[in-house]
Design a protein around this motif. Structure first.
Motif: not given
Length: 192
Positions: A32-38
């Motif tokens: 989730d973090i990787v996806a949200a932070l891009g």
């Protein structure tokens, strides 16, 4: 030669903070973090550390926002009791406007009991907010706008703990008017 980071540290930290705030610590995965932070996982680890460290940095960012909110509210009024009332109403208004619990309150209930480092962090940050309230409680007691001779620390703790009670009532009722009546009652009790 080290490569310059191609993202804004604070901007990405705020995105992570808001995700933890919305989903909670336990429900937020590294995916989730990787996806949200891009940004890629290795950049996250290199910049913020693991999920736990990122969460602590997010909490610190949020605690600074709350401290600034209290200090800004404190500078808006002339008398100590007006300052206290303004802080209380401003915190509750912000919570109801955001329609979500304070991240600190949420973390207390979700994580603090099982994570000593986060618990200690929250205690320290809570002491900062408490000391801001205490300062104005002592002043209001001196000018007799708070008539209670109760210890200023106890009063400040009571005010801080009331914020989570207001939120829990709102979750159950979705009634802002009732919450504001409770706030009125708290302020009335302070002045007695």
């Amino acid at each position: 030669m080290a490569r310059n980071k191609e993202f804004d540290y604070t901007e990405k930290l705020e995105i992570a903070r808001n995700m933890f705030w919305e989903k909670g610590y336990n429900a937020t995965s590294m995916h989730d973090i990787v996806a949200a932070l891009g940004i890629n996982r290795s950049s996250i680890y290199d910049t913020y550390g693991n999920k736990h460290n990122l969460f602590l940095q997010s909490l610190s960012n949020y605690a600074t926002l709350k401290e600034n909110q209290y200090l800004k509210a404190a500078s808006a009024k002339e008398t100590a009791i007006d300052t206290l009332e303004y802080i209380i109403r401003d915190v509750v208004r912000q919570t109801l406007t955001d329609n979500k619990a304070c991240l600190i309150v949420k973390t207390i209930f979700e994580v603090a009991a099982a994570d000593k480092e986060i618990k200690n962090f929250l205690i320290k940050k809570g002491e900062v907010l408490q000391s801001i309230l205490e300062k104005y409680i002592v002043q209001a007691q001196k000018d007799n706008s708070i008539k209670s001779s109760s210890n200023s620390t106890v009063i400040a703790r009571y005010v801080l703990s009331s914020f989570s009670s207001f939120w829990s009532h709102y979750i159950l009722t979705q009634n802002k008017e009732e919450v504001n009546e409770m706030v009125d009652f708290l302020i009335e009790q302070l002045k007695k």
